[in-house]
Design a protein around this motif. Structure first.
Motif, PDB file in Angstrom:
ATOM      1  N   THR B   3      69.713  17.943  50.682  1.00 33.60           N
ATOM      2  CA  THR B   3      70.284  18.373  52.024  1.00 33.60           C
ATOM      3  C   THR B   3      68.997  18.252  53.208  1.00 33.60           C
ATOM      4  O   THR B   3      67.459  18.256  52.553  1.00 33.60           O
ATOM      5  CB  THR B   3      71.173  19.580  51.734  1.00 33.60           C
ATOM      6  OG1 THR B   3      69.847  20.845  50.696  1.00 33.60           O
ATOM      7  CG2 THR B   3      71.521  20.124  51.544  1.00 33.60           C
ATOM      8  N   LEU B   4      68.890  18.950  53.527  1.00 35.84           N
ATOM      9  CA  LEU B   4      67.442  19.079  54.604  1.00 35.84           C
ATOM     10  C   LEU B   4      66.898  20.487  54.143  1.00 35.84           C
ATOM     11  O   LEU B   4      67.752  21.709  54.571  1.00 35.84           O
ATOM     12  CB  LEU B   4      68.489  19.118  56.428  1.00 35.84           C
ATOM     13  CG  LEU B   4      68.577  18.244  56.963  1.00 35.84           C
ATOM     14  CD1 LEU B   4      68.692  18.198  58.597  1.00 35.84           C
ATOM     15  CD2 LEU B   4      67.739  16.585  56.818  1.00 35.84           C
ATOM     16  N   ASP B   8      62.945  20.672  57.578  1.00 35.10           N
ATOM     17  CA  ASP B   8      63.860  19.653  58.886  1.00 35.10           C
ATOM     18  C   ASP B   8      64.486  20.161  60.332  1.00 35.10           C
ATOM     19  O   ASP B   8      65.094  19.862  60.986  1.00 35.10           O
ATOM     20  CB  ASP B   8      64.505  18.802  57.295  1.00 35.10           C
ATOM     21  CG  ASP B   8      63.019  18.619  56.537  1.00 35.10           C
ATOM     22  OD1 ASP B   8      62.411  17.443  56.640  1.00 35.10           O
ATOM     23  OD2 ASP B   8      64.134  17.368  55.465  1.00 35.10           O
ATOM     24  N   GLN B 197      64.362  12.061  52.205  1.00 36.33           N
ATOM     25  CA  GLN B 197      63.791  13.239  52.732  1.00 36.33           C
ATOM     26  C   GLN B 197      63.780  12.560  54.425  1.00 36.33           C
ATOM     27  O   GLN B 197      65.141  12.912  55.356  1.00 36.33           O
ATOM     28  CB  GLN B 197      62.807  14.000  52.867  1.00 36.33           C
ATOM     29  CG  GLN B 197      63.164  15.260  51.957  1.00 36.33           C
ATOM     30  CD  GLN B 197      64.384  16.161  51.907  1.00 36.33           C
ATOM     31  OE1 GLN B 197      64.943  16.732  51.084  1.00 36.33           O
ATOM     32  NE2 GLN B 197      64.673  16.017  52.993  1.00 36.33           N
ATOM     33  N   HIS B 199      65.294   9.281  54.890  1.00 39.09           N
ATOM     34  CA  HIS B 199      66.416   8.658  55.375  1.00 39.09           C
ATOM     35  C   HIS B 199      67.355   9.560  56.006  1.00 39.09           C
ATOM     36  O   HIS B 199      68.299   9.231  56.444  1.00 39.09           O
ATOM     37  CB  HIS B 199      67.340   7.960  54.008  1.00 39.09           C
ATOM     38  CG  HIS B 199      66.581   7.035  53.337  1.00 39.09           C
ATOM     39  ND1 HIS B 199      67.305   5.667  54.370  1.00 39.09           N
ATOM     40  CD2 HIS B 199      65.852   6.637  52.328  1.00 39.09           C
ATOM     41  CE1 HIS B 199      66.418   4.739  54.172  1.00 39.09           C
ATOM     42  NE2 HIS B 199      66.267   4.821  52.241  1.00 39.09           N
ATOM     43  N   LEU B 200      67.458  10.937  55.503  1.00 41.86           N
ATOM     44  CA  LEU B 200      68.107  11.907  55.952  1.00 41.86           C
ATOM     45  C   LEU B 200      68.117  12.088  57.193  1.00 41.86           C
ATOM     46  O   LEU B 200      69.080  12.096  58.747  1.00 41.86           O
ATOM     47  CB  LEU B 200      68.189  12.961  55.324  1.00 41.86           C
ATOM     48  CG  LEU B 200      69.328  13.582  54.243  1.00 41.86           C
ATOM     49  CD1 LEU B 200      68.635  14.981  53.607  1.00 41.86           C
ATOM     50  CD2 LEU B 200      70.587  13.119  54.687  1.00 41.86           C
ATOM     51  N   GLY B 204      69.823  10.670  61.355  1.00 38.80           N
ATOM     52  CA  GLY B 204      70.708  11.630  61.930  1.00 38.80           C
ATOM     53  C   GLY B 204      70.263  10.407  62.756  1.00 38.80           C
ATOM     54  O   GLY B 204      71.338  11.127  64.281  1.00 38.80           O
TER      55      GLY B 204
END
Lengths: 258, 226
Positions: B3-4, B8, B197, B199-200, B204
């Motif tokens: 998760t973020l 972030d 991280q 990549h997330l 987005g």
């Protein structure tokens, strides 16, 4: 017709000869703290290999690490933190072992006040509004700056004043442009003529932080590039060592380094 | 489950705040500039148009470099902001807003200018014959007619500010909650080898940018009313 052929032939001979003479090319990725020392080392190396093409690309150690993993065309990688090339070595991206080439030092530097008379505790002075450090998350010099400020019990108190450069050269530039009054930068940068003329420095006690051990590797792509190993050897030559010492690097002991 | 992390989220929130503030300011100052550019016969039209369009072609490093020097304590703008007791702008949120206003200016002015030009002089002349004052004509005739232009300008200005990186890297100083926007946070994750991280956040950003442009092109693709 005959003359055309001879022209073509002469062109071909020229092309081949220039290719033979230009046989070796070298791309070196080097951490930003090496900027001035490495420029001089490369200049000295070029005198020995005047016909070869040697390029140095300066940047942050972490970025080069990622780029080499993705096949970037670098033959040698000089990191400001020996942990990065060691990681690449473990992952099979290097030829031979990671070699230690220098130990860096951090200093307080300023061009608006006399940093040579300052100590870390002076950073709490309200007249100092911004303090530049390299990004402690990934820049080796930033990590050491954080450790030193923590050891001195100042880290929490200075939070509101800290601004982060992407690498140590940008950190120095934040101070040079007047946007931060003081910076924690590499001694090697504070000793270069332009910055040295603009302000003095205070050497930060190296007991306050982990050593800034710096290492390099020859990358896998340079395995059969003789110029790469020649350059690697040149780094431990007397000439290179003298340049590194002049820029404030402590050198690994020649016998103990192995 | 990845998760973020809170850093972030702080970067996402800051980025949205920066983009909304910048877009709001740009709509206010971009509208009169666009209106003037659309209607003027002045010889300065080419000059102003070129200045407005500069950020389209300039590398962000040029803008970042000049802003760093000009806004700094020794720079002309820095001298003024200090004299006004505002301190200096680099490494602050207001500093990023100023930079973003310059950086995204053409993305707001140009769609507005095109929308105003498309209206032409006729509807305003009609309004004038009906005794509408120039202000009245602008607000009750020109603005409603230029609505698609305003939507395009707002979406482009917002999205372009969200996508800003080079200028922020040069004058931001990477301060959490102040200047550490998403694009910089992604860069830091990559530098620190935290690819998951990165990549997330990068995914987005990709999704957001696509949706913004998708909305834009869908709105603009509506067949004109007969």
């Amino acid at each position: 017709m005959k003359s055309l052929l001879s022209y073509l032939l002469a062109g071909l001979v020229f092309a081949v000869s220039s290719w033979v003479v230009h046989a070796a090319e070298l791309q070196v990725a080097a951490a930003a703290d090496l900027k001035f020392a490495m420029d001089e080392i490369v200049e000295a190396f070029r005198k020995i290999y005047p016909d070869d093409k040697i390029d140095v690309i300066y940047g942050s150690s972490g970025k080069f690490h990622a780029q080499i993993q993705q096949g970037a065309p670098f033959d040698l990688y000089f990191s400001a933190d020996i942990a990065f090339p060691r990681k690449l070595e473990q992952q099979g991206f290097s030829v031979g072992p990671t070699r230690s080439y220098a130990v860096g030092r951090i200093v307080l530097w300023s061009n608006v006040r006399d940093a040579s008379q300052m100590t870390l505790a002076d950073l709490a002075d309200p007249a100092i509004r911004k303090i530049a450090i390299a990004n402690p998350h990934h820049a080796p010099y930033g990590k050491r700056a954080e450790e030193a400020l923590r050891s001195a019990g100042l880290w929490e108190r200075l939070q509101a004043k800290l601004v982060q450069g992407e690498n140590i050269a940008q950190t120095a530039q934040f101070v040079q442009t007047g946007n931060a009054e003081v910076g924690i930068i590499a001694l090697s940068l504070a000793l270069n003529p332009v910055l040295a003329a603009a302000g003095g420095y205070h050497l930060i006690d190296d007991k306050l932080h982990e050593p800034l051990e710096q290492g390099f590797i020859i990358t896998k792509r340079a395995g059969n590039n003789p110029l790469a190993s020649a350059f690697a050897d040149f780094i431990s030559s007397q000439e290179s060592r003298a340049i590194m010492i002049r820029y404030g690097f402590a050198l690994p002991d020649e016998n103990a380094a192995q | 489950m990845l998760t973020l992390i809170s850093d972030d989220w702080a970067a996402v929130w800051l980025t949205l705040k920066l983009a909304s503030t910048t877009t709001a300011i740009l709509m206010v100052i971009g509208t009169p500039i666009a209106w003037w550019l659309a209607r003027t016969r002045s010889g300065f039209k080419g000059l102003v148009g070129a200045v407005v369009a500069l950020p389209l072609v300039l590398p962000p490093t040029v803008l970042g470099f000049y802003l760093l020097i000009a806004l700094g304590p020794h720079g002309p703008v820095g001298q003024i902001t200090q004299a006004l007791g505002l301190g200096v702008l680099p490494f602050t949120f207001p500093g990023l807003v100023v930079a973003s206003v310059f950086y995204s200016l053409p993305f707001v002015v140009q769609p507005l200018q095109q929308a105003f030009e498309a209206i032409g002089a006729r509807p305003l002349e009609v309004a004038a014959t009906l005794r509408a004052s120039p202000w009245d004509a602008f607000f009750s005739v020109a603005l409603p007619l230029a609505r698609p232009g305003f939507i395009t300008a707002a979406i482009l200005g917002f999205a372009h500010t969200v996508g800003e990186f080079g200028v922020v890297l040069m004058i931001g100083g990477n301060i959490p909650g102040q200047t550490r926007v998403v694009s910089v946070q992604i860069y830091d994750h990559v530098e620190a080898l935290e690819y998951a991280q990165a990549h997330l956040l990068a995914g987005g950003m990709l999704l957001f940018s696509f949706l913004a442009l998708f909305a834009l092109y869908t709105l603009n693709a509506r067949p004109p009313k007969a």
